[in-house]
Design a protein around this motif. Structure first.
Motif: not given
Length: 347
Positions: A70-85
């Motif tokens: 879960m943390l890996f996927a959320a970090t990848s999303n933040a890396w791509t979009l710059g968004e942690w929401h």
């Protein structure tokens, strides 16, 4: 266990769940899930028995893997979009990976194999916490994630969980494993309706927690862990056996008990969404689950154990009833007449 240590662990369970409830940031949600996991580990291993230690180790490894995914996927999303929401997920791959990780945390198929083995190694009190409280935080995240997940994935997970939960419980003799497969099946019912009516998922979760709490507390009161131990209880504690029997039928979704309400409303919603085949498969999967609940009721009421009775003699049984039992038993058996009120709240 020392009462102060127990208090700290229970408070940590509540803290972890509350943090996840209140979070809109993936890192904070992950932190709440980790606090939840670490708080229940000592409770699971407190018997100092090899079976309990094995179950604790399996649980820890599974939860750690799911949290890392879960943390890996959320970090990848933040890396791509710059968004942690939590609700800002536009990448389908990221959304699917997080959904699989949360499904692993609560025991959804196909990542369900750890749940029966872990639950079998625990005592009934810790099993109750694992089957009810530990599902609240991941289900909150799944509820928020629902609108972004591909509906086909949710339907597939729901069908698999309902079928595996019904099929897997057919040849079980241990009550904790039966309740574990029951949990898998009920989670499948929640997933199948998440995309179309999230409020129904919350209703099903509430009813599931009521029924599971009643089942675990009743079995704890009569000290029953297998079908054979239930078969000898009818002459000793008929009231408790009656409650256990009705609760099992309610878990199976048999009218006029409370468990029929969410299944009825979910099948109705699937029909409204032009998914008659899916609704038919779910109804047939419910029949599988109902079969092993009926087998339990048959053993409780119509048979007596052919082997030596190793249970406590009647004059050694404690007469105290766990305080929440009357309330949760009443709610898990008699809420069906309130279905129109529930439907009005959902619409």
């Amino acid at each position: 266990m020392n009462p102060w240590v127990m208090f700290v662990l229970i408070a940590s369970l509540g803290l972890g769940t509350t943090i996840t409830f209140a979070s809109s940031h993936w890192l904070l949600a992950w932190m709440g899930l980790e606090i939840n996991t670490l708080a229940i580990i000592p409770l699971m291993a407190q018997q100092h028995h090899p079976r309990a230690v094995e179950a604790t180790t399996k649980y820890f490894l599974t939860q750690a893997a799911a949290a890392a995914l879960m943390l890996f996927a959320a970090t990848s999303n933040a890396w791509t979009l710059g968004e942690w929401h939590i609700q800002h997920l536009s990448n389908p791959l990221t959304t699917t990976v997080i959904m699989i990780a949360l499904g692993m945390k609560i025991g959804l198929a196909p990542t369900h194999l750890w749940l029966p083995e872990v639950l079998q190694g625990l005592d009934l009190t810790t099993g109750l916490i694992l089957s009810t409280w530990q599902k609240l935080a991941p289900m909150t995240l799944i509820y928020q994630l629902g609108p972004n997940v591909n509906p086909n994935i949710l339907v597939l997970i729901g069908l698999l969980s309902a079928l595996i939960g019904g099929w897997g419980g057919l040849n079980q003799t241990q009550l904790r494993k039966i309740l574990a497969y029951s949990s898998i099946a009920h989670m499948g019912w929640m997933m199948i309706v998440l995309k179309y009516c999230p409020e129904l998922m919350l209703l099903n979760l509430m009813v599931y927690i009521l029924m599971t709490s009643t089942a675990f507390i009743t079995l704890k009161t009569v000290s029953a862990t297998s079908i054979n131990s239930l078969a000898t209880m009818w002459t000793k504690t008929p009231t408790m056996v009656t409650i256990a029997m009705l609760t099992m039928l309610s878990l199976g979704g048999l009218p006029p008990l409370t468990g029929f309400m969410p299944k009825w409303m979910i099948l109705q919603e699937l029909t409204k969404q032009d998914l008659p085949t899916t609704a038919t498969i779910m109804a047939l999967a419910a029949l599988l689950s109902l079969f092993f609940y009926l087998r339990l009721c048959y053993n409780m009421t119509l048979t007596s154990g052919p082997n030596t009775n190793n249970n406590k003699t009647p004059w050694r049984l404690t007469t105290t009833v766990v305080t929440p039992l009357p309330l949760v038993a009443t709610l898990s058996l008699m809420l069906l007449p309130l279905t129109p009120a529930a439907m009005a709240l959902l619409t």
